[in-house]
Design a protein around this motif. Structure first.
Motif, mmCIF file in Angstrom:
data_model
loop_
_atom_site.group_PDB
_atom_site.id
_atom_site.type_symbol
_atom_site.label_atom_id
_atom_site.label_comp_id
_atom_site.label_asym_id
_atom_site.label_seq_id
_atom_site.Cartn_x
_atom_site.Cartn_y
_atom_site.Cartn_z
ATOM 1 N N VAL A 128 0.866 -1.176 0.000
ATOM 2 C CA VAL A 128 0.000 0.000 0.000
ATOM 3 C C VAL A 128 0.905 1.229 0.000
ATOM 4 O O VAL A 128 1.881 1.283 0.755
ATOM 5 C CB VAL A 128 -0.932 0.015 1.228
ATOM 6 C CG1 VAL A 128 -1.726 1.322 1.285
ATOM 7 C CG2 VAL A 128 -1.888 -1.176 1.196
ATOM 8 N N GLY A 137 -3.700 0.900 -3.021
ATOM 9 C CA GLY A 137 -3.443 -0.475 -2.623
ATOM 10 C C GLY A 137 -3.297 -1.380 -3.834
ATOM 11 O O GLY A 137 -4.145 -1.375 -4.732
ATOM 12 N N LEU A 153 -6.005 -3.083 3.336
ATOM 13 C CA LEU A 153 -6.512 -2.486 2.096
ATOM 14 C C LEU A 153 -7.774 -1.642 2.302
ATOM 15 O O LEU A 153 -8.221 -0.976 1.366
ATOM 16 C CB LEU A 153 -6.788 -3.593 1.066
ATOM 17 C CG LEU A 153 -5.540 -4.293 0.512
ATOM 18 C CD1 LEU A 153 -5.928 -5.554 -0.256
ATOM 19 C CD2 LEU A 153 -4.736 -3.355 -0.388
ATOM 20 N N CYS A 156 -8.794 2.464 0.991
ATOM 21 C CA CYS A 156 -7.865 3.047 0.008
ATOM 22 C C CYS A 156 -8.620 3.954 -0.971
ATOM 23 O O CYS A 156 -9.813 3.769 -1.210
ATOM 24 C CB CYS A 156 -7.156 1.947 -0.789
ATOM 25 S SG CYS A 156 -5.762 1.203 0.083
ATOM 26 N N LEU A 159 -7.486 1.200 -5.930
ATOM 27 C CA LEU A 159 -7.150 -0.207 -5.736
ATOM 28 C C LEU A 159 -6.879 -0.876 -7.076
ATOM 29 O O LEU A 159 -7.609 -0.666 -8.052
ATOM 30 C CB LEU A 159 -8.330 -0.948 -5.082
ATOM 31 C CG LEU A 159 -8.641 -0.635 -3.617
ATOM 32 C CD1 LEU A 159 -10.040 -1.146 -3.262
ATOM 33 C CD2 LEU A 159 -7.592 -1.262 -2.694
#
Ligand SMILES: [Zn+2]
Ligand SMILES: [Zn+2]
Length: 254
Positions: A128, A137, A153, A156, A159
Motif C-alpha cells: 500500500v 493499494g 486495504l 484506500c 485499488l
C-alpha cells in the motif's frame, strides 16, 4: 499522486506509482528493451525511476528487475526470502534493500507498507502506497484473502486487485489438472468472485479507482472481471478499469 501499469498478467507485470518527483516501479517482469518501450508509453525513461520494488520471485514479476535497476542506478526493495530465491537463480539485484512485513519505509515522497499474502513463493509481499493524503493499494498473486489483507486495504482511494480467473472457465479449460489445482489453491491466484467479495468489504466512500489486474488470457475476460467488481460496488461496468497484458494502464490520478 498517480499510478499506471506497464503490463499485467502471466507474461509480465510492472506497475508505476508516482508522488511529486518520486517514481517507483513495482515488479519488472519485462526485459530491459521491453521495459523501456513500455515506460516510454507513460512518458518515462528508465533513468526517471527512483526505486524498484519486487513483490515476489516469480519470473512474471522479477525477471527483468536486476537488469533494469542497474540501468536506472536505483535500489531494489524486496524481502529476504525473495532475495534468496533470486540469488539462487543468479538474478539478485546488486543494490538490494531488504524489507520486512509491516515495516513501513519511505522512498522520497512515498511511504510504503508491505503486507504478506498467501502465495506459492518464498516470502511474497504486496504493497500500500501513500503520499500522506491518498492511499493506493496493490494486490496481485494471492491464493485467498486473509483478515489482515482486508484491514490493510480498507479505505484506500485507489485499488488494483487481482482478478486472475473465472472459476468456471478455469475448470473447463485445457489446463492440466495439477496446474488448475495450483491456481485454484490457497496459495494460487484470486478469482473474479473472491476479488469482488474483498472489494465489497474494503471499499470506502472515497474510492476513486478500481482496476482489475493479472487477468488470465485463457481463463478470464475483461468483461467478466469488470462485471464481477462492478456488481460488488453497484457501479457501471466501465467505471472499473482493467490492466492489460499488452497495453497496461494509462496514468490515473488519485
Ligand atoms: Zn504473477
Ligand atoms: Zn506469482
Amino acid at each position: 499522486m498517480r499510478f499506471g501499469c506497464l503490463g499485467s498478467g502471466s507474461k509480465g507485470n510492472a506497475w508505476l506509482v508516482q508522488a511529486g518527483d518520486t517514481r517507483i516501479l513495482v515488479d519488472c517482469g519485462f526485459g530491459p528493451r521491453e521495459a523501456d518501450k513500455r515506460l516510454a508509453r507513460l512518458g518515462l525513461a528508465v533513468g526517471d525511476l527512483d526505486a524498484i520494488l519486487i513483490t515476489h520471485e516469480h519470473s512474471d514479476h522479477a525477471r527483468g528487475a536486476a537488469q533494469l535497476a542497474s540501468k536506472a542506478r536505483c535500489p531494489v526493495w524486496l524481502t529476504h526470502g525473495t532475495h534468496a530465491m533470486l540469488d539462487a537463480a543468479g538474478i539478485a539485484p546488486l543494490s538490494a534493500q531488504i524489507i520486512a512485513e509491516q515495516q513501513k519505509f519511505a522512498i522520497g515522497a512515498l511511504e510504503i507498507t508491505p503486507y504478506p499474502v498467501p502465495h506459492d513463493a518464498r516470502e511474497p509481499m504486496q504493497f500500500v502506497f501513500t503520499d500522506g493524503a491518498r492511499r493506493f493499494g496493490l494486490l496481485t498473486d494471492a491464493g485467498h484473502v486473509t483478515a489482515h489483507m482486508e484491514t490493510v486495504l480498507s479505505g484506500c482511494d485507489a485499488l488494483a486487485l487481482e482478478c486472475n480467473h473465472d472459476v468456471a472457465r478455469l475448470e473447463a479449460s485445457s489446463y492440466p489438472y495439477p496446474l488448475k489445482q495450483r491456481i485454484l489453491g490457497r496459495y494460487g491466484h484470486l478469482d473474479n468472485a473472491a476479488s469482488a467479495t474483498l472489494l465489497q468489504k474494503i471499499a470506502g466512500r472515497g474510492l476513486k479507482h478500481v482496476v482489475a489486474a493479472h487477468l488470465s488470457a485463457e481463463n478470464n475476460a475483461p468483461e467478466l472481471a469488470r462485471a464481477a467488481l462492478a456488481r460488488a460496488l453497484g457501479c457501471a461496468h466501465d467505471w472499473i478499469g482493467v490492466a492489460d497484458q499488452e497495453t497496461g494502464l494509462d496514468w490515473r490520478e488519485i
